[in-house]
Design a protein around this motif. Sequence first.
Motif, mmCIF file in Angstrom:
data_model
loop_
_atom_site.group_PDB
_atom_site.id
_atom_site.type_symbol
_atom_site.label_atom_id
_atom_site.label_comp_id
_atom_site.label_asym_id
_atom_site.label_seq_id
_atom_site.Cartn_x
_atom_site.Cartn_y
_atom_site.Cartn_z
ATOM 1 N N UNK A 44 13.740 -31.357 -28.075
ATOM 2 C CA UNK A 44 12.437 -30.758 -27.775
ATOM 3 C C UNK A 44 11.869 -31.174 -26.420
ATOM 4 N N UNK A 45 12.241 -32.352 -25.934
ATOM 5 C CA UNK A 45 11.732 -32.812 -24.636
ATOM 6 C C UNK A 45 12.252 -31.975 -23.480
ATOM 7 N N UNK A 46 13.357 -31.274 -23.677
ATOM 8 C CA UNK A 46 13.914 -30.453 -22.605
ATOM 9 C C UNK A 46 13.062 -29.209 -22.342
ATOM 10 N N UNK A 47 12.228 -28.832 -23.290
ATOM 11 C CA UNK A 47 11.354 -27.669 -23.117
ATOM 12 C C UNK A 47 10.446 -27.862 -21.902
ATOM 13 N N UNK A 48 9.876 -29.038 -21.783
ATOM 14 C CA UNK A 48 8.979 -29.333 -20.655
ATOM 15 C C UNK A 48 9.733 -29.234 -19.320
ATOM 16 N N UNK A 49 10.937 -29.765 -19.284
ATOM 17 C CA UNK A 49 11.745 -29.719 -18.058
ATOM 18 C C UNK A 49 12.027 -28.273 -17.676
ATOM 19 N N UNK A 50 12.419 -27.450 -18.653
ATOM 20 C CA UNK A 50 12.722 -26.054 -18.368
ATOM 21 C C UNK A 50 11.486 -25.313 -17.870
ATOM 22 N N UNK A 51 10.353 -25.544 -18.513
ATOM 23 C CA UNK A 51 9.123 -24.878 -18.078
ATOM 24 C C UNK A 51 8.744 -25.298 -16.660
ATOM 25 N N UNK A 52 8.935 -26.559 -16.340
ATOM 26 C CA UNK A 52 8.665 -27.050 -14.986
ATOM 27 C C UNK A 52 9.549 -26.336 -13.975
ATOM 28 N N UNK A 53 10.818 -26.212 -14.284
ATOM 29 C CA UNK A 53 11.745 -25.536 -13.373
ATOM 30 C C UNK A 53 11.389 -24.057 -13.231
ATOM 31 N N UNK A 98 9.391 -8.841 -12.400
ATOM 32 C CA UNK A 98 10.268 -8.936 -13.569
ATOM 33 C C UNK A 98 10.211 -10.328 -14.179
ATOM 34 N N UNK A 99 10.187 -11.326 -13.338
ATOM 35 C CA UNK A 99 10.155 -12.718 -13.792
ATOM 36 C C UNK A 99 8.900 -12.977 -14.613
ATOM 37 N N UNK A 100 7.784 -12.464 -14.134
ATOM 38 C CA UNK A 100 6.514 -12.689 -14.825
ATOM 39 C C UNK A 100 6.468 -11.991 -16.185
ATOM 40 N N UNK A 101 7.245 -10.944 -16.355
ATOM 41 C CA UNK A 101 7.300 -10.255 -17.654
ATOM 42 C C UNK A 101 8.267 -10.932 -18.617
ATOM 43 N N UNK A 102 9.062 -11.854 -18.122
ATOM 44 C CA UNK A 102 10.013 -12.574 -18.977
ATOM 45 C C UNK A 102 9.254 -13.648 -19.743
ATOM 46 N N UNK A 103 9.494 -13.738 -21.024
ATOM 47 C CA UNK A 103 8.797 -14.706 -21.867
ATOM 48 C C UNK A 103 9.497 -16.065 -21.783
ATOM 49 N N UNK A 104 9.192 -16.800 -20.722
ATOM 50 C CA UNK A 104 9.865 -18.077 -20.490
ATOM 51 C C UNK A 104 9.471 -19.126 -21.529
ATOM 52 N N UNK A 105 8.262 -19.058 -22.023
ATOM 53 C CA UNK A 105 7.820 -20.006 -23.060
ATOM 54 C C UNK A 105 8.729 -19.888 -24.291
ATOM 55 N N UNK A 106 8.958 -18.650 -24.706
ATOM 56 C CA UNK A 106 9.798 -18.424 -25.888
ATOM 57 C C UNK A 106 11.243 -18.866 -25.627
ATOM 58 N N UNK A 107 11.761 -18.528 -24.460
ATOM 59 C CA UNK A 107 13.135 -18.904 -24.123
ATOM 60 C C UNK A 107 13.281 -20.424 -24.142
ATOM 61 N N UNK A 108 12.346 -21.123 -23.532
ATOM 62 C CA UNK A 108 12.403 -22.591 -23.493
ATOM 63 C C UNK A 108 12.334 -23.181 -24.897
#
Length: 179
Positions: A97-106, A77-87
């Motif tokens: 905008x710098x928080x996007x990188x932090x979220x993607x890392x997490x 399910x996690x892999x089907x979630x569009x985390x790039x878009x959410x971030x």
Amino acid sequence: MQTSPTLLTMLEKLVPLIDDWFYTMLASLPANLCTIKRNLAHHFCRVLRRLISLNKIWDSLVGLLQNADSISKMLSDWRRTNVEEICSEVAFGIKRPESRHVMLTLFKEFEYLLERQAGPDKLMQWFETVVERYVTAAARKRGCPVRQIARHFLLIWVTVGTRVLRDLTLASTLSFGES
């Protein structure tokens, strides 16, 4: 984190009574002292309610993380979630905008933990590391209060979590709602 169900049940029944007891017990005190003590008792009860809720969530999480099938479903399910878009949405919404990188890392770290079928202890270690990296260390580095950084981090965390849950709900995922 490990509390007996009996103790939790007792605490759930006791907490609402504490407010009433303090209200009655403190009635004879001077008004300003009575107000202060009632507010403290009320705050104490709120903290107890939160701890009881967190304990119940933790118990459910432990059950899920000890089940390989549940973890596999969560990972799928996690892999089907569009985390790039959410971030991207969250970073744009909070104008950071710098928080996007932090979220993607997490997100990547979380996915890694799911892949390794990390248990509750490993997940807690990860949470503690996240708080150290992005709250405590950031506060030291910037020379500002931890509370300020923690509030900002929690705002992002809750916003991202809400978006992820929304996506999981809309997709009717296999793991969402399991316990």
